[in-house]
Write a protein that holds these residues in place. Structure first.
Motif, mmCIF file in Angstrom:
data_model
loop_
_atom_site.group_PDB
_atom_site.id
_atom_site.type_symbol
_atom_site.label_atom_id
_atom_site.label_comp_id
_atom_site.label_asym_id
_atom_site.label_seq_id
_atom_site.Cartn_x
_atom_site.Cartn_y
_atom_site.Cartn_z
ATOM 1 N N ASP A 149 0.793 -1.171 -0.130
ATOM 2 C CA ASP A 149 -0.015 0.110 0.187
ATOM 3 C C ASP A 149 1.060 1.118 -0.111
ATOM 4 O OD1 ASP A 149 -1.637 2.127 0.519
ATOM 5 O OD2 ASP A 149 -2.499 1.416 2.493
ATOM 6 N N PRO A 150 0.894 2.082 -1.094
ATOM 7 C CA PRO A 150 1.602 3.167 -1.142
ATOM 8 C C PRO A 150 1.501 4.156 -0.211
ATOM 9 C CG PRO A 150 0.264 3.268 -3.096
ATOM 10 C CD PRO A 150 -0.025 1.947 -2.285
ATOM 11 N N ASP A 151 0.133 4.226 0.625
ATOM 12 C CA ASP A 151 0.000 5.303 1.587
ATOM 13 C C ASP A 151 0.061 4.558 2.931
ATOM 14 O OD1 ASP A 151 -0.824 7.232 -0.438
ATOM 15 O OD2 ASP A 151 -2.762 6.159 -0.544
ATOM 16 N N ALA A 152 0.716 3.700 3.069
ATOM 17 C CA ALA A 152 0.562 2.910 4.351
ATOM 18 C C ALA A 152 1.763 3.614 5.313
ATOM 19 C CB ALA A 152 1.358 1.470 4.312
ATOM 20 N N GLN A 153 1.702 3.617 6.540
ATOM 21 C CA GLN A 153 2.656 4.298 7.455
ATOM 22 C C GLN A 153 2.931 3.132 8.364
ATOM 23 O OE1 GLN A 153 1.096 7.043 10.772
ATOM 24 N NE2 GLN A 153 1.760 8.440 9.141
ATOM 25 N N GLY A 154 4.223 3.339 8.618
ATOM 26 C CA GLY A 154 4.894 2.486 9.854
ATOM 27 C C GLY A 154 4.665 3.186 11.121
ATOM 28 N N PHE A 155 4.712 2.518 12.089
ATOM 29 C CA PHE A 155 4.487 2.952 13.596
ATOM 30 C C PHE A 155 5.199 1.947 14.619
ATOM 31 C CE2 PHE A 155 1.325 -0.419 13.443
ATOM 32 C CZ PHE A 155 1.380 -1.061 14.385
ATOM 33 N N VAL A 156 5.507 2.693 15.779
ATOM 34 C CA VAL A 156 6.139 2.141 16.738
ATOM 35 C C VAL A 156 5.157 2.402 17.861
ATOM 36 C CG1 VAL A 156 7.839 2.407 18.627
ATOM 37 C CG2 VAL A 156 8.322 2.673 15.855
ATOM 38 N N GLU A 157 4.833 1.352 18.623
ATOM 39 C CA GLU A 157 3.840 1.455 19.687
ATOM 40 C C GLU A 157 4.390 0.950 20.945
ATOM 41 O OE1 GLU A 157 -0.360 -0.400 19.015
ATOM 42 O OE2 GLU A 157 0.310 -1.790 20.231
ATOM 43 N N ILE A 158 3.836 1.718 21.922
ATOM 44 C CA ILE A 158 4.033 1.417 23.322
ATOM 45 C C ILE A 158 2.816 0.728 23.759
ATOM 46 C CG2 ILE A 158 4.960 2.107 25.713
ATOM 47 C CD1 ILE A 158 6.144 4.513 24.408
ATOM 48 N N ASP A 159 2.866 -0.440 24.206
ATOM 49 C CA ASP A 159 1.602 -1.148 24.670
ATOM 50 C C ASP A 159 1.751 -1.407 26.018
ATOM 51 O OD1 ASP A 159 -0.123 -3.054 25.341
ATOM 52 O OD2 ASP A 159 -0.073 -4.200 23.742
ATOM 53 N N PHE A 160 0.659 -0.320 26.814
ATOM 54 C CA PHE A 160 0.712 -0.416 28.195
ATOM 55 C C PHE A 160 0.114 -1.516 28.834
ATOM 56 C CE2 PHE A 160 1.162 3.864 26.669
ATOM 57 C CZ PHE A 160 2.254 4.585 27.455
ATOM 58 N N VAL A 161 -0.620 -2.346 28.275
ATOM 59 C CA VAL A 161 -1.349 -3.567 28.785
ATOM 60 C C VAL A 161 -0.113 -4.768 28.920
ATOM 61 C CG1 VAL A 161 -3.045 -5.196 28.352
ATOM 62 C CG2 VAL A 161 -3.560 -2.970 27.943
ATOM 63 N N TRP A 162 0.326 -4.901 27.731
ATOM 64 C CA TRP A 162 1.317 -6.134 27.716
ATOM 65 C C TRP A 162 2.887 -5.551 28.097
ATOM 66 C CZ3 TRP A 162 -0.817 -10.720 27.965
ATOM 67 C CH2 TRP A 162 -2.143 -10.691 27.758
ATOM 68 N N ARG A 163 3.008 -4.336 28.267
ATOM 69 C CA ARG A 163 4.342 -3.821 28.594
ATOM 70 C C ARG A 163 5.146 -4.088 27.772
ATOM 71 N NH1 ARG A 163 3.590 -2.643 34.326
ATOM 72 N NH2 ARG A 163 5.814 -2.533 34.366
ATOM 73 N N LYS A 164 5.154 -3.762 26.390
ATOM 74 C CA LYS A 164 5.966 -4.107 25.377
ATOM 75 C C LYS A 164 6.109 -2.921 24.141
ATOM 76 C CE LYS A 164 2.768 -6.972 22.543
ATOM 77 N NZ LYS A 164 2.369 -8.185 22.129
ATOM 78 N N ILE A 165 7.036 -3.230 23.293
ATOM 79 C CA ILE A 165 7.219 -2.297 22.362
ATOM 80 C C ILE A 165 6.684 -3.014 20.845
ATOM 81 C CG2 ILE A 165 8.829 -0.732 20.968
ATOM 82 C CD1 ILE A 165 8.300 0.454 23.428
ATOM 83 N N VAL A 166 6.141 -2.516 20.040
ATOM 84 C CA VAL A 166 5.600 -3.106 18.863
ATOM 85 C C VAL A 166 5.913 -2.299 17.745
ATOM 86 C CG1 VAL A 166 3.870 -4.183 17.713
ATOM 87 C CG2 VAL A 166 4.037 -4.448 20.001
ATOM 88 N N PHE A 167 6.616 -2.937 16.584
ATOM 89 C CA PHE A 167 6.478 -2.231 15.364
ATOM 90 C C PHE A 167 5.525 -2.927 14.267
ATOM 91 C CE2 PHE A 167 10.590 -2.441 17.666
ATOM 92 C CZ PHE A 167 11.019 -1.107 17.545
ATOM 93 N N GLY A 168 5.141 -1.867 13.507
ATOM 94 C CA GLY A 168 4.080 -2.540 12.673
ATOM 95 C C GLY A 168 3.702 -1.349 11.506
ATOM 96 N N THR A 169 2.896 -1.605 10.440
ATOM 97 C CA THR A 169 2.251 -0.941 9.445
ATOM 98 C C THR A 169 0.855 -1.000 9.591
ATOM 99 O OG1 THR A 169 4.288 -1.692 8.098
ATOM 100 C CG2 THR A 169 2.515 -0.440 6.889
ATOM 101 N N TRP A 170 0.392 0.373 9.179
ATOM 102 C CA TRP A 170 -1.133 0.396 8.927
ATOM 103 C C TRP A 170 -1.664 1.410 7.955
ATOM 104 C CZ3 TRP A 170 -2.919 3.415 14.132
ATOM 105 C CH2 TRP A 170 -1.971 4.507 14.382
ATOM 106 N N SER A 171 -2.625 1.337 7.458
ATOM 107 C CA SER A 171 -3.151 1.924 6.449
ATOM 108 C C SER A 171 -3.422 3.508 7.004
ATOM 109 C CB SER A 171 -4.196 1.304 5.667
ATOM 110 O OG SER A 171 -5.448 1.565 6.553
ATOM 111 N N ALA A 172 -3.468 4.487 5.835
ATOM 112 C CA ALA A 172 -3.975 5.785 6.136
ATOM 113 C C ALA A 172 -5.159 5.666 6.797
ATOM 114 C CB ALA A 172 -3.883 6.435 4.979
#
Length: 232
Positions: free
Chosen positions: A22-45
């Motif tokens: 998806d050319p409009d997709a955006q990457g992200f870094v997430e701080i998850d306060f429930v599972w106490r972890k850092i997650v990397f991923g991609t989501w659409s616009a």
């Protein structure tokens, strides 16, 4: 309890781990306060816009380029400074729930750490790459002889791998995908269309089961006739 950081080894194993078709997709870094972890991923616009509203998940997401290099992302999150900032955000956060939605509130120190983290993440824009699928990077069956002629398949692959690395180093282009499979597919397409090929093409196609022995024998027979005609 410690925060669980995503394995940076996995980030390094993929040259562009957050890439998307998806050319409009955006990457992200997430701080998850429930599972106490850092997650990397991609989501659409559309998903990114929806995330501006309260959700059922206690987490904070920060944008990064979807075409960021995996090594750069790993370097940043392996750095002690970055980890300290994430910890300050995590331990300075309070999660409020209205029964359906979670809202994360940050202390003054956590907000200051968040601002510094955003500054670090902004540096990733200088660590991006143009991503091309290997099938699009190769010139196609009609120009196959321009890149592979008069040498065994393994020699051609070694030379093309060097070219792939050079494109990354000099032009910032990362070519992803199975080079062997793509080259053989282009070779088979050229062979099936009756375009000029040489004996190394035919040998490689037969070895990999992409043409039958009868097809290979027919090609060699025709080649022999053509050679005799040219010498007559």
């Amino acid at each position: 309890m410690e925060i669980l950081f995503h394995s940076t080894t996995a980030l390094r194993d993929d040259p562009v781990p957050l890439r998307s078709h998806d050319p409009d997709a955006q990457g992200f870094v997430e701080i998850d306060f429930v599972w106490r972890k850092i997650v990397f991923g991609t989501w659409s616009a559309d998903e990114a816009r929806a995330a501006q509203h309260p959700t059922a998940k206690a987490a904070l997401r920060y944008p990064v380029p979807a075409n960021v290099r995996g090594a750069a992302l790993a370097d940043l999150f392996e750095a002690p400074r970055c980890r300290v900032l994430v910890e300050r955000i995590f331990y300075g956060a309070v999660t409020l729930c209205d029964g359906r939605h979670e809202t994360v509130m940050l202390s003054r120190d956590a907000r200051a750490a968040e601002a510094q983290l955003l500054d670090l993440l902004a540096t990733l824009h200088a660590e991006t790459a143009e991503v091309r699928e290997v099938a699009d990077w190769l010139p196609g069956a009609q120009a196959l002889l321009d890149i592979w002629r008069g040498e065994p398949l393994e020699d051609a692959l070694e030379r093309l791998e060097d070219r792939r690395e050079a494109d990354d180093y000099h032009a910032g282009i990362i070519v992803v995908g199975d080079l062997r499979a793509a080259l053989l597919n282009e070779t088979r397409a050229a062979f099936k269309r009756g375009e000029p090929v040489d004996r190394f093409y035919v040998a490689a196609l037969e070895e990999h089961g992409l043409i039958g022995q009868d097809e290979a024998a027919a090609w060699h027979s025709q080649q022999k006739c053509d050679d005799e005609d040219s010498q007559a």
